[in-house]
Scaffold this active site. Structure first.
Site, PDB file in Angstrom:
ATOM      1  CB  SER A 118     -63.089  10.154  -6.945  1.00  0.00           C
ATOM      2  OG  SER A 118     -63.073  11.554  -6.966  1.00  0.00           O
ATOM      3  CG  HIS A 139     -63.912   5.325  -8.513  1.00  0.00           C
ATOM      4  ND1 HIS A 139     -63.963   5.308  -7.145  1.00  0.00           N
ATOM      5  CD2 HIS A 139     -62.927   6.227  -8.822  1.00  0.00           C
ATOM      6  CE1 HIS A 139     -63.063   6.131  -6.653  1.00  0.00           C
ATOM      7  NE2 HIS A 139     -62.426   6.695  -7.643  1.00  0.00           N
ATOM      8  CD  GLU A 151     -66.170   2.636  -5.179  1.00  0.00           C
ATOM      9  OE1 GLU A 151     -65.517   3.647  -5.532  1.00  0.00           O
ATOM     10  OE2 GLU A 151     -66.603   2.497  -4.021  1.00  0.00           O
ATOM     11  CG  ASN A 189     -62.691   8.358  -2.580  1.00  0.00           C
ATOM     12  OD1 ASN A 189     -61.552   8.211  -2.140  1.00  0.00           O
ATOM     13  ND2 ASN A 189     -62.945   8.500  -3.877  1.00  0.00           N
TER      14      ASN A 189
HETATM   15  N1  CAA Z   1     -48.139   2.313 -15.320  1.00  0.00           N
HETATM   16  C1  CAA Z   1     -47.657   1.081 -15.412  1.00  0.00           C
HETATM   17  N2  CAA Z   1     -46.998   0.460 -14.406  1.00  0.00           N
HETATM   18  C2  CAA Z   1     -46.783   1.171 -13.277  1.00  0.00           C
HETATM   19  C3  CAA Z   1     -47.266   2.488 -13.114  1.00  0.00           C
HETATM   20  C4  CAA Z   1     -47.977   3.071 -14.197  1.00  0.00           C
HETATM   21  N3  CAA Z   1     -48.481   4.305 -14.126  1.00  0.00           N
HETATM   22  N4  CAA Z   1     -46.925   2.921 -11.869  1.00  0.00           N
HETATM   23  C5  CAA Z   1     -46.264   1.917 -11.272  1.00  0.00           C
HETATM   24  N5  CAA Z   1     -46.175   0.858 -12.121  1.00  0.00           N
HETATM   25  C6  CAA Z   1     -45.612  -0.460 -11.842  1.00  0.00           C
HETATM   26  C7  CAA Z   1     -44.127  -0.466 -11.735  1.00  0.00           C
HETATM   27  O1  CAA Z   1     -43.523  -0.638 -13.001  1.00  0.00           O
HETATM   28  C8  CAA Z   1     -43.890  -1.677 -10.833  1.00  0.00           C
HETATM   29  O2  CAA Z   1     -44.046  -2.883 -11.575  1.00  0.00           O
HETATM   30  P1  CAA Z   1     -43.535  -4.323 -11.018  1.00  0.00           P
HETATM   31  O3  CAA Z   1     -44.323  -4.652  -9.795  1.00  0.00           O
HETATM   32  O4  CAA Z   1     -43.813  -5.266 -12.148  1.00  0.00           O
HETATM   33  O5  CAA Z   1     -42.094  -4.129 -10.684  1.00  0.00           O
HETATM   34  C9  CAA Z   1     -45.056  -1.602  -9.855  1.00  0.00           C
HETATM   35  O6  CAA Z   1     -46.076  -0.848 -10.519  1.00  0.00           O
HETATM   36  C10 CAA Z   1     -44.659  -0.936  -8.574  1.00  0.00           C
HETATM   37  O7  CAA Z   1     -44.168   0.363  -8.872  1.00  0.00           O
HETATM   38  P2  CAA Z   1     -42.825   0.970  -8.308  1.00  0.00           P
HETATM   39  O8  CAA Z   1     -41.796  -0.088  -8.121  1.00  0.00           O
HETATM   40  O9  CAA Z   1     -42.497   2.181  -9.124  1.00  0.00           O
HETATM   41  O10 CAA Z   1     -43.194   1.600  -6.902  1.00  0.00           O
HETATM   42  P3  CAA Z   1     -43.932   0.998  -5.662  1.00  0.00           P
HETATM   43  O11 CAA Z   1     -43.570  -0.405  -5.382  1.00  0.00           O
HETATM   44  O12 CAA Z   1     -43.706   2.041  -4.629  1.00  0.00           O
HETATM   45  O13 CAA Z   1     -45.480   1.008  -6.063  1.00  0.00           O
HETATM   46  C11 CAA Z   1     -47.582   2.038  -6.208  1.00  0.00           C
HETATM   47  C12 CAA Z   1     -46.100   2.166  -6.494  1.00  0.00           C
HETATM   48  C13 CAA Z   1     -48.196   0.929  -7.065  1.00  0.00           C
HETATM   49  C14 CAA Z   1     -48.209   3.381  -6.588  1.00  0.00           C
HETATM   50  C15 CAA Z   1     -47.766   1.693  -4.683  1.00  0.00           C
HETATM   51  O14 CAA Z   1     -47.064   2.615  -3.897  1.00  0.00           O
HETATM   52  C16 CAA Z   1     -49.231   1.703  -4.247  1.00  0.00           C
HETATM   53  O15 CAA Z   1     -49.949   0.740  -4.432  1.00  0.00           O
HETATM   54  N6  CAA Z   1     -49.675   2.832  -3.638  1.00  0.00           N
HETATM   55  C17 CAA Z   1     -51.048   3.004  -3.220  1.00  0.00           C
HETATM   56  C18 CAA Z   1     -51.876   3.380  -4.410  1.00  0.00           C
HETATM   57  C19 CAA Z   1     -53.302   3.636  -4.043  1.00  0.00           C
HETATM   58  O16 CAA Z   1     -53.742   3.493  -2.900  1.00  0.00           O
HETATM   59  N7  CAA Z   1     -54.076   4.027  -5.056  1.00  0.00           N
HETATM   60  C20 CAA Z   1     -55.435   4.372  -4.869  1.00  0.00           C
HETATM   61  C21 CAA Z   1     -55.519   5.859  -4.711  1.00  0.00           C
HETATM   62  S1  CAA Z   1     -57.169   6.362  -4.466  1.00  0.00           S
HETATM   63  C22 CAA Z   1     -57.760   6.519  -6.020  1.00  0.00           C
HETATM   64  O17 CAA Z   1     -57.109   6.354  -7.016  1.00  0.00           O
HETATM   65  C23 CAA Z   1     -59.179   6.820  -6.125  1.00  0.00           C
HETATM   66  C24 CAA Z   1     -59.734   8.057  -5.623  1.00  0.00           C
HETATM   67  O18 CAA Z   1     -60.899   8.258  -5.889  1.00  0.00           O
HETATM   68  C25 CAA Z   1     -59.016   9.057  -4.796  1.00  0.00           C
END
Ligand code: CAA
Length: 296
Positions: A118, A139, A151, A189
């Protein structure tokens, strides 16, 4: 289809193995710990089940996906047939440099060596190999099966051909690859972490409480999670490590991590993975409860 080796079976590694296998690639998932590999396969199974339940995948697809993943506990054995290696080990520079020295020894000559880091410099990682032009950043974002972005980070010596191949592979996974250059924090990031840090400063300085800060960003800016909830989700230790890379690498005091973040990491309040950060996180619960320390 390419044969892909994924190194590290934690949250990112199992998500990366999941999407490659789901899109028809044969995958070797490598980790030094067999129990960690077993846990990763079970997590992949559960995440595939969610996709089956939602109707995006059939039971047969699920079985075929799991059937394309094999596991190994050694890099030397796991990468011998790999055309692409994606390293997703713990975010520790010395560990990653050692893994890339090993990959240079054991991966086939033409293999592309990608890191899911990251924020660690791709140029620095590439420099420990004798094939810097084949080393690149790939990424993925958490949760990998859901998030569309990859990324793609070009190190100083990464070739055009390797970049094009990796962009194409990411598209085959149904992702949107975005090419960026190798500077501290890349783009994701460089922008995300100062926002999270500023949210923590706002809490630290008493501008607003945890829920208020997250509500402003969720409802005001249409973010799916507020910055403090997202920090808990990413891991406060990871956020701190990335801020330090930005602070050291760019030399600008605006990236200095908030003292509250530093204290929370020292106290072991790391977010979801430790059960408490800005919120408490009971296993299996989706309820958002502000940690008692931050309740009014
Ligand atoms: N595998 C498969 N499917 C998944 C999953 C997983 N691990 N996690 C969630 N899902 C699916 C769910 O089944 C659901 O599917 P549908 O849309 O078909 O119903 C969908 O994703 C949404 O999940 P939830 O209903 O459980 O919950 P939600 O609506 O609150 O969404 C989330 C969860 C997708 C995590 C959402 O909250 C989100 O987008 N959060 C922000 C995530 C983000 O910003 N990520 C980047 C982080 S930074 C990073 O990763 C990089 C770094 O370098 C730090």
């Amino acid at each position: 289809m390419l044969h892909v080796a994924v190194i590290g079976s934690g949250t990112m590694g199992n998500g990366i193995a999941h999407v490659f296998a789901q899109h028809g690639f044969s995958v070797t998932l490598i980790d030094i710990s067999q129990p960690a590999l077993d846990k990763a396969l079970s997590t992949i199974g559960k995440n595939l089940d969610r996709q089956v339940t939602k109707g995006g995948l059939s039971e047969d697809d699920k079985t075929a996906t799991l059937g394309r993943i094999t596991t190994r506990t050694s890099i030397a054995e796991g990468v011998t047939n790999a055309q692409l290696v994606v390293e997703a080990a713990t975010e520790n520079v010395d560990l990653k440099l050692q893994i890339f020295r090993d990959l240079d020894l054991y991966a086939p000559q033409g293999a592309i060596l990608a890191s899911n880091t990251s924020s660690i410099s791709i140029t620095r990682i590439a420099a420990v190999t004798r094939r810097a032009e084949q080393v690149i950043g790939m990424h993925f974002m958490n949760p990998v099966p859901v998030m569309k972005l990859v990324e793609v980070i070009r190190g100083y010596a990464t070739s055009d051909a390797v970049t094009e191949q990796v962009m194409d592979i990411a598209r085959q996974l149904g992702k949107t690859p975005t090419e960026v250059n190798d500077y501290p924090g890349f783009v994701a990031n460089r922008i995300l972490m100062p926002m999270i840090n500023e949210a923590i400063y706002s809490l630290f300085e008493g501008v607003a409480g945890v829920e208020e800060i997250d509500t402003v960003m969720k409802l005001g800016m249409a973010h799916p999670m507020g910055p403090l909830q997202l920090a808990d989700f990413i891991g406060l230790d990871v956020c701190l490590a990335i801020l330090r890379v930005l602070h050291d690498g760019l030399g600008n005091p605006k990236y200095a991590p908030c003292p509250l973040l530093v204290n929370m990491v020292m106290a072991g309040r790391l977010g979801v993975k430790s059960g408490e950060g800005f919120y408490t996180h009971a296993p299996g619960s989706k309820d958002l409860v502000v940690a008692s320390r931050f309740q009014k």
